[in-house]
Design a protein around this motif. Structure first.
Motif, PDB file in Angstrom:
ATOM      1  N   UNK A 287      55.668  38.425 -16.818  1.00 47.82           N
ATOM      2  CA  UNK A 287      54.517  38.343 -15.914  1.00 47.82           C
ATOM      3  C   UNK A 287      53.307  39.042 -16.539  1.00 47.82           C
ATOM      4  N   UNK A 288      52.132  38.516 -16.265  1.00 46.52           N
ATOM      5  CA  UNK A 288      50.891  39.128 -16.729  1.00 46.52           C
ATOM      6  C   UNK A 288      50.502  40.227 -15.742  1.00 46.52           C
ATOM      7  N   UNK A 289      50.853  41.472 -16.064  1.00 44.34           N
ATOM      8  CA  UNK A 289      50.627  42.591 -15.152  1.00 44.34           C
ATOM      9  C   UNK A 289      49.164  43.012 -15.077  1.00 44.34           C
ATOM     10  N   UNK A 290      48.305  42.419 -15.907  1.00 44.55           N
ATOM     11  CA  UNK A 290      46.876  42.695 -15.818  1.00 44.55           C
ATOM     12  C   UNK A 290      46.178  41.743 -14.861  1.00 44.55           C
ATOM     13  N   UNK A 291      46.880  40.736 -14.391  1.00 44.34           N
ATOM     14  CA  UNK A 291      46.295  39.782 -13.447  1.00 44.34           C
ATOM     15  C   UNK A 291      46.059  40.457 -12.103  1.00 44.34           C
ATOM     16  N   UNK A 292      44.905  40.199 -11.532  1.00 44.03           N
ATOM     17  CA  UNK A 292      44.573  40.703 -10.203  1.00 44.03           C
ATOM     18  C   UNK A 292      44.028  39.564  -9.358  1.00 44.03           C
ATOM     19  N   UNK A 293      44.417  39.404  -8.082  1.00 41.54           N
ATOM     20  CA  UNK A 293      45.406  40.250  -7.402  1.00 41.54           C
ATOM     21  C   UNK A 293      46.819  39.994  -7.931  1.00 41.54           C
ATOM     22  N   UNK A 294      47.670  40.996  -7.797  1.00 40.74           N
ATOM     23  CA  UNK A 294      49.050  40.882  -8.250  1.00 40.74           C
ATOM     24  C   UNK A 294      49.860  40.115  -7.219  1.00 40.74           C
ATOM     25  N   UNK A 295      50.671  39.192  -7.692  1.00 37.52           N
ATOM     26  CA  UNK A 295      51.573  38.436  -6.820  1.00 37.52           C
ATOM     27  C   UNK A 295      52.481  39.420  -6.068  1.00 37.52           C
ATOM     28  N   UNK A 296      52.569  39.281  -4.752  1.00 35.08           N
ATOM     29  CA  UNK A 296      53.395  40.203  -3.952  1.00 35.08           C
ATOM     30  C   UNK A 296      54.852  40.156  -4.386  1.00 35.08           C
ATOM     31  N   UNK A 297      55.308  38.998  -4.874  1.00 39.78           N
ATOM     32  CA  UNK A 297      56.694  38.913  -5.362  1.00 39.78           C
ATOM     33  C   UNK A 297      56.872  39.738  -6.633  1.00 39.78           C
ATOM     34  N   UNK A 298      55.816  39.794  -7.462  1.00 43.10           N
ATOM     35  CA  UNK A 298      55.876  40.620  -8.667  1.00 43.10           C
ATOM     36  C   UNK A 298      55.943  42.098  -8.297  1.00 43.10           C
ATOM     37  N   UNK A 299      55.222  42.483  -7.244  1.00 42.23           N
ATOM     38  CA  UNK A 299      55.291  43.878  -6.777  1.00 42.23           C
ATOM     39  C   UNK A 299      56.704  44.194  -6.306  1.00 42.23           C
ATOM     40  N   UNK A 300      57.321  43.247  -5.602  1.00 37.31           N
ATOM     41  CA  UNK A 300      58.702  43.458  -5.176  1.00 37.31           C
ATOM     42  C   UNK A 300      59.634  43.633  -6.356  1.00 37.31           C
ATOM     43  N   UNK A 301      59.420  42.840  -7.398  1.00 41.59           N
ATOM     44  CA  UNK A 301      60.209  42.967  -8.628  1.00 41.59           C
ATOM     45  C   UNK A 301      60.030  44.360  -9.229  1.00 41.59           C
ATOM     46  N   UNK A 302      58.773  44.796  -9.305  1.00 37.35           N
ATOM     47  CA  UNK A 302      58.490  46.092  -9.910  1.00 37.35           C
ATOM     48  C   UNK A 302      59.106  47.235  -9.098  1.00 37.35           C
ATOM     49  N   UNK A 303      59.037  47.134  -7.784  1.00 35.86           N
ATOM     50  CA  UNK A 303      59.585  48.170  -6.917  1.00 35.86           C
ATOM     51  C   UNK A 303      61.098  48.277  -7.062  1.00 35.86           C
TER      52      UNK A 303
END
Length: 254
Positions: free
Chosen positions: A149-165
């Motif tokens: 995933x491109x973590x510099x992309x904004x806004x961040x996909x909420x599913x990506x935040x769930x992955x990170x958490x």
């Protein structure tokens, strides 16, 4: 006030300003929290030029928080990373420590890295998901979908935040399980020593690019190495101007 984002599972404090992050750090102190689970997400010449700290994930045992480190200042980040009074439970934190030092000159202090426990206990698979599955019997599904995933992309996909958490979700439980096994097998001193070694290991602020370690480069004569270094510098300049990974401007093989 802290802003929240929704995930499939819970609300997460999303900290994208110095003020919000300071309020959150003060809340940790007010609540007597001195142990957190911590992880980061970064960009490493995959979608953009250079290395960037993009996200910091925190679990304090009750609440989740995400610091948008592209929008929060070095000084505020340092209040978290360099605070010796907050124990930071991590898993394989060496890369996080290296990135934070190279990007900001900050030292990631007071780490309890659980990877040495998995090594000492001779776990056959030592990635975090496998260790969580083995130690806790909890399987993490869908972990591969955001690995590039491109973590510099904004806004961040909420599913990506769930992955990170998910990378901090089980760190408290994992600490208890792994340390119990380490103590049972008489490996506590070795575990402590390996943690100390990891945290005092110096970080090279400007490492030699991997392409200069290739055998094809080493076989070049002195003139060839000098010309190659010049070409490498030219490519790097174009990549920086275009905000592209150098390998996308001219492939390493070429």
């Amino acid at each position: 006030m802290l802003s929240h984002i929704g995930s499939d599972m819970e609300n997460i404090n999303y900290l994208d300003t110095d003020g919000k992050t300071t309020t959150y750090l003060n809340s940790l102190k007010a609540r007597g929290i001195n142990v957190i689970g911590l992880d980061t997400e970064g960009e490493f010449n995959l979608h953009h030029y250079g290395e960037h700290l993009c996200l910091v994930q925190i679990y304090d045992g009750k609440e989740f928080a995400v610091i948008d480190s592209l929008k929060v200042s070095k000084g505020i980040l340092g209040q978290l990373f360099e605070n010796p009074r907050i124990l930071k439970i991590m898993y394989d934190g060496s890369g996080d420590r290296t990135l934070i030092f190279r990007k900001y000159g900050l030292n990631l202090n007071a780490i309890l890295d659980l990877l040495p426990a998995a090594v000492l206990l001779d776990y056959p698979k030592r990635d975090l998901s496998s260790v969580i599955d083995t130690a806790l019997g909890k399987s993490e599904s869908g972990k591969s979908s955001f690995q590039r995933y491109d973590w510099m992309r904004r806004p961040i996909d909420s599913r990506a935040i769930g992955y990170a958490i998910d990378d901090v979700r089980y760190l408290f439980e994992l600490k208890e399980a792994l340390l119990a096994a380490v103590i049972e097998q008489g490996l506590l001193d070795a575990f402590i020593l390996r943690n100390i070694e990891l945290q005092i290991r110096p970080v090279d602020p400007k490492p030699l690019p991997g392409i200069f370690k290739k055998e094809t480069y080493r076989r070049l004569n002195a003139e060839g190495k000098a010309r190659f270094a010049e070409l490498h510098s030219i490519r790097d300049g174009f990549a920086k101007d275009m905000d592209l990974p150098p390998n996308s401007v001219v492939p390493n093989g070429d």
